[in-house]
Design an enzyme around this catalytic site. Structure first.
Site, short mmCIF file in Angstrom:
data_model
loop_
_atom_site.label_atom_id
_atom_site.label_comp_id
_atom_site.label_asym_id
_atom_site.label_seq_id
_atom_site.Cartn_x
_atom_site.Cartn_y
_atom_site.Cartn_z
N GLU A 209 0.83 -1.20 0.00
CA GLU A 209 0.00 0.00 0.00
C GLU A 209 0.87 1.25 0.00
OE1 GLU A 209 -3.30 -1.93 3.10
OE2 GLU A 209 -1.75 -0.52 3.79
N LYS A 211 2.42 4.50 1.40
CA LYS A 211 2.72 5.04 2.73
C LYS A 211 2.59 6.55 2.64
CE LYS A 211 5.85 5.00 6.62
NZ LYS A 211 5.42 6.35 7.00
N ARG A 216 -1.88 9.66 11.54
CA ARG A 216 -2.62 8.44 11.85
C ARG A 216 -3.93 8.80 12.57
NH1 ARG A 216 -0.20 3.21 12.86
NH2 ARG A 216 -1.90 1.67 12.91
N ARG A 231 -3.03 8.88 16.86
CA ARG A 231 -2.25 7.69 17.17
C ARG A 231 -1.91 7.59 18.66
NH1 ARG A 231 2.39 7.02 13.77
NH2 ARG A 231 3.20 5.60 15.33
N GLU A 260 -5.08 6.92 7.79
CA GLU A 260 -4.32 8.17 7.79
C GLU A 260 -5.22 9.27 7.23
OE1 GLU A 260 -0.73 8.95 7.95
OE2 GLU A 260 -0.18 7.01 8.78
N PHE A 295 -6.86 1.89 5.99
CA PHE A 295 -6.12 0.68 5.61
C PHE A 295 -6.42 -0.52 6.49
CE2 PHE A 295 -3.04 3.48 7.92
CZ PHE A 295 -2.96 2.76 9.11
N ARG A 366 5.87 -3.23 17.48
CA ARG A 366 6.55 -2.92 16.23
C ARG A 366 7.17 -4.22 15.71
NH1 ARG A 366 7.59 2.10 14.41
NH2 ARG A 366 7.34 3.05 16.46
N LYS A 372 7.72 -1.05 6.50
CA LYS A 372 7.67 0.16 5.67
C LYS A 372 8.91 0.24 4.80
CE LYS A 372 9.06 2.68 9.85
NZ LYS A 372 8.65 3.73 10.82
#
Length: 507
Positions: A209, A211, A216, A231, A260, A295, A366, A372
């Site tokens: 997708e 970025k 966020r 976020r 986003e 997303f 994470r 990314k």
């Protein structure tokens, strides 16, 4: 429980680099805390009072002239009650009443307790027991699996409440936490990939997708009630009416979407990130329209989707969000994935996200399931100090001291300095903002509370004995400040070291 017990534990945690020692000290304190003070104890140790901002600034707190007592007698409950009273004070004369309440509190504290309270109330305590360490401590104190604690934290969004539930009811109380429409969920995070081919090879069946260079958001809808969160789980519903109207018009009764939002030019290209972020504090809610790109779908019409594969969540997303789904390609060939990258870059975006289609939603982690890919490598670092400018920059605070997050709860680890990329406008802004959070100063360097996150572009890293982390940034340049990120989301020192040739990031 006496405040002195919390202070002693905080000192012990800050004094050691050992994660195991930190967890042992914290879990012992949690086990000894009575149920009515657990929330306050955890709040104190992570450096954020239950009441949040209490309306007393740095100058007010540090200008209190109150002598300490010689013997500790102040309880956690008394401190919590005093802070609640300060936070509840408003109206004419409230500043003086807050000061009087703080004077009374500090007059009952020892010297060590006064120092602890000053740092707690000015944000300087946010270093000794960060979220990951405290989560491990809660698990150890209650003998509950760490994953159970983390999931409850993901769903509750609040660490103190997670601790209260764990200590009161163990695993069964934590498992009772469910996704609740209207209560934000901690967002899932991504790790940097070495390259697009590496990410595709590692993840296998995936989605690629765009970025976006946006902010966020997480949106919740139940009937006609829509709430929008950042976020960091801060609610911004009132400042983004166009997003509220759009989500209210989606074909569903209830939904939780992750995505986003950003401001676009008339040509459809992204405006600067700072313009998007300015909307979250704008006085005129419609002065700059935002466009959402979703997303992920975490809930749809009564069905929670956290524990189903991304493939199924994306199917639900496409049904409900339609044209507002972020551009990308499902299970692309390498050539198709490269085409997504080219399209993202030509549209003015940062790069792409590559996500494993069999992955579940692991909030706050994470991990490697989301990666990314960006053509230019950047790090999110914490500003820990700044040097006074000279020459043309005299009068400004210029050369930034940059720190990476210690994942074991210690203070940020310095990895470099930079003044490159700072415009006059940004120099003016950072001089004002950094002076406001200064903790000490000398003729050359101003040391600041480690709370501002800044995105840094770099050419790589190198081994260095100059900085305590053993690594230094190469050709670091400022991209932008990240007001949407908290210092707890900054790049870790292990992630920085992972950029060294042949080095593997510790999971």
């Amino acid at each position: 429980m006496l405040l002195s017990e919390v202070v002693a534990t905080s000192v012990a945690v800050a004094a050691t680099r050992s994660r195991l020692a930190k967890v042992k000290a914290l879990s012992a304190l949690l086990r000894s805390a009575t149920p009515e003070v657990v929330e306050a104890v955890v709040s104190f140790l992570i450096g954020v009072p239950k009441q949040g901002r209490i309306g007393a600034g740095w100058r007010t707190v540090f200008e209190l002239s109150v002598g300490p007592v010689g013997r500790s007698a102040l309880t956690v409950a008394e401190v919590d009650a005093a802070l609640a009273a300060v936070a509840a004070t408003s109206g004419k004369g409230s500043a003086q009443r807050r000061t009087d309440l703080l004077v009374d509190l500090f007059s009952r504290a020892t010297e060590a307790e006064q120092d602890f309270l000053r740092r707690l109330l000015t944000g300087e305590l946010r270093q000794g027991a960060l979220e990951g360490v405290m989560l491990d401590a809660i698990a150890a104190a209650t003998e509950v699996p760490g994953e159970t604690v983390r999931r409850a934290f993901m769903l509750s969004g609040r660490l103190p409440q997670t601790a209260v539930a764990a200590l009161a009811g163990g695993a069964s109380a934590l498992e009772a936490f469910q996704l609740e429409v209207g209560r934000p969920v901690r967002p899932m995070l991504a790790s940097p990939a070495e390259s697009l081919p590496d990410a595709l090879a590692e993840l296998g069946s995936c989605v690629v997708e765009h970025k976006l260079d946006g902010a966020r958001i997480q949106v919740h809808r139940s009937g006609d009630v829509v709430r929008v969160f950042t976020r960091t789980l801060r609610e911004i519903t009132k400042t983004v009416p166009e997003l509220v109207d759009l989500v209210r018009g989606l074909p569903c009764q209830s939904v939780v979407l992750d995505g986003e939002t950003l401001a676009l030019t008339d040509e459809g290209r992204p405006r600067p990130f700072q313009e998007t972020m300015s909307r979250f504090g704008a006085q005129d809610a419609r002065e700059l329209l935002l466009k959402p790109f979703f997303f992920d779908c975490l809930h749809l019409d009564g069905v929670d989707l956290l524990d189903v594969p991304l493939r199924d969540r994306l199917a639900a997303l496409r049904r409900v969000a339609g044209e507002h789904v972020i551009p990308g390609a499902l299970d692309p060939s390498p050539a198709e994935a490269e085409a997504v990258v080219a399209a993202a870059m030509s549209s003015g975006h940062e790069g792409v996200m590559v996500k494993a289609l069999d992955s579940l939603y692991a909030a706050g982690r994470r991990g490697k399931a989301w990666q990314k890919v960006k053509p230019v490598h950047t790090l999110d670092l914490v500003v820990i100090g700044v040097e006074r400018g000279s020459g043309r920059r005299r009068g400004w605070l210029s050369n930034l001291h940059l720190g990476a997050r210690d994942p074991d709860g210690g203070p940020p680890v310095m990895v470099g300095k930079t003044f490159k990329g700072l415009t006059d406008e940004l120099l003016t802004w950072q001089t004002r903002e950094l002076q406001a959070i200064a903790t000490s100063t000398d003729d050359w360097v101003v040391h600041v509370r480690p709370e501002l996150v800044i995105e840094i572009e770099l050419d790589g890293v190198q081994v260095s004995t100059r900085y305590p982390g053993g690594v230094a940034l190469r050709f670091a340049r400022v991209v932008r400040y990240r007001p949407d990120k908290d210092a707890s989301e900054a790049t870790t020192i292990e992630e920085v070291r992972g950029l060294l040739p042949g080095h593997t990031i510790r999971e």
